[in-house]
Motif scaffolding. Structure first.
Motif, short mmCIF file in Angstrom:
data_model
loop_
_atom_site.label_atom_id
_atom_site.label_comp_id
_atom_site.label_asym_id
_atom_site.label_seq_id
_atom_site.Cartn_x
_atom_site.Cartn_y
_atom_site.Cartn_z
N ASN A 172 -44.92 -17.27 57.09
CA ASN A 172 -45.69 -17.61 55.74
C ASN A 172 -45.62 -18.99 55.71
O ASN A 172 -46.64 -19.97 55.07
N SER A 173 -44.65 -19.87 56.30
CA SER A 173 -44.83 -21.39 55.94
C SER A 173 -45.94 -22.04 56.81
O SER A 173 -46.22 -23.16 56.75
N ARG A 174 -46.50 -21.44 57.63
CA ARG A 174 -47.38 -22.11 58.83
C ARG A 174 -48.78 -21.61 58.28
O ARG A 174 -49.84 -21.73 58.82
N ILE A 175 -48.87 -20.71 56.88
CA ILE A 175 -50.19 -20.48 56.72
C ILE A 175 -50.69 -21.40 55.49
O ILE A 175 -49.84 -21.51 54.33
N ALA A 176 -51.59 -22.04 55.48
CA ALA A 176 -52.10 -22.95 54.43
C ALA A 176 -52.35 -22.05 53.00
O ALA A 176 -53.19 -21.06 53.28
N LYS A 177 -51.93 -22.70 52.10
CA LYS A 177 -52.15 -21.97 50.60
C LYS A 177 -51.98 -20.72 50.53
O LYS A 177 -52.63 -19.86 50.03
N TRP A 178 -50.79 -20.39 51.31
CA TRP A 178 -50.25 -18.98 51.30
C TRP A 178 -50.02 -18.48 49.71
O TRP A 178 -50.39 -17.38 49.55
N GLU A 179 -49.68 -19.35 48.69
CA GLU A 179 -49.39 -18.86 47.52
C GLU A 179 -50.78 -18.16 46.86
O GLU A 179 -50.74 -17.12 46.04
N LEU A 180 -51.84 -18.67 47.34
CA LEU A 180 -53.24 -18.11 47.02
C LEU A 180 -53.39 -16.69 47.59
O LEU A 180 -54.38 -15.79 47.27
#
Length: 288
Positions: A172-180
């Motif tokens: 998840n740290s490598r996925i952009a805008k994971w929080e969205l």
């Protein structure tokens, strides 16, 4: 004239009658826990035995097996299906013949990858693709998906997309805008969870994630649900940088609840070309 609604209904009722009779005659008293008794003139169970075991009226069951124009409830059909030991496909067939809405298939977390699906994954050399079951356990992947998600680096017990996305910072740290994206991901999983809400594996996964991920626990308690299975996602790929992928999912086996998730790097991007060039040199052993 042969296609008139009345004629079609007559044919369906005749097929329903034949289907029920053949299933009843294929069972012995011992199959359903009854004593064998004296020698019978006809094979299988008697109609009154089926009705009694199903808890339905003998007259109504007889009429149903005779193909008469009667309406019965879903509970009636479920009880008959149970006594006749119908599997999921046969149960659905019974409902359709009786002009009922088809029942939902019982959810199951299938863990075996069909050989032909394995070949399909291997053929997708440049596109990350993996197969997940109802619990989102990853049952197979190709080399491109191994490069993107790191499946081969994980213990088999942790090759679960929900676990990797919410409890493993390596992904998840490598996925952009994971929080969205996290709310959308979880709302999609809840759709699958609803198909097997009493499955021990499903419940254990949710309980474990609630313990280790505050984000998961907060989102899970919102009870959002939707069926969206496509979109765009940007990954930070080692040695390349950000790569934007379009992704979608396809059912490869509806009965076993197996879904192929397919990613394609967006065209006309230097990073996309770099990813595909890297995959042309990736050894096939990265697949799983």
């Amino acid at each position: 004239m042969s296609d008139m609604p009345g004629n079609r209904l007559d044919r369906t009722r005749a097929e329903l009658a034949d289907f029920l009779r053949r299933r009843r005659e294929s069972l012995s008293p011992l199959d359903v826990g009854l004593p064998a008794g004296k020698r019978r003139r006809t094979p299988g169970l008697r109609r009154e035995e089926v009705a009694a075991l199903a808890g339905v009226g003998i007259t109504w069951y007889t009429w149903l097996e005779q193909g008469r124009a009667i309406s019965v409830s879903s509970a009636f059909l479920d009880n008959v299906a149970r006594v006749l030991m119908l599997d999921e496909i046969e149960r659905r067939h019974l409902f359709l013949l009786a002009h009922q809405r088809p029942p939902a298939m019982t959810g199951q977390a299938w863990c075996e990858l069909p050989p032909l699906v394995r070949r399909l994954l291997d053929d997708l050399t440049l596109r990350p693709a993996y197969v997940a079951n109802l619990r989102w356990d990853v049952t197979g992947w190709n080399a491109a998906a191994a490069r993107l998600f790191g499946f081969a680096e994980r213990d088999p017990s942790e090759r679960n997309m929900l676990w990797m996305l919410f409890a493993d910072d390596r992904l998840n740290s490598r996925i952009a805008k994971w929080e969205l994206q996290a709310p959308q991901v979880l709302a999609s999983f809840r759709r699958d969870f609803a198909q097997a809400p009493q499955d021990e594996g499903m419940l254990a996964l949710v309980a474990a994630l609630e313990r280790v991920s505050p984000t998961f626990k907060t989102l899970w308690n919102r009870h959002d649900v939707h069926g969206r299975c496509d979109g765009r996602r940007s990954f930070l790929v080692d040695g390349i940088g950000p790569v934007v992928f379009a992704h979608s999912s396809f059912i490869v086996d509806q009965e076993k609840h197996l879904r192929l998730v397919y990613y394609a790097a967006e065209a006309d991007h230097d990073s996309s070309a770099a990813f595909e060039a890297a995959m042309r040199q990736e050894p096939a052993r990265s697949a799983g």
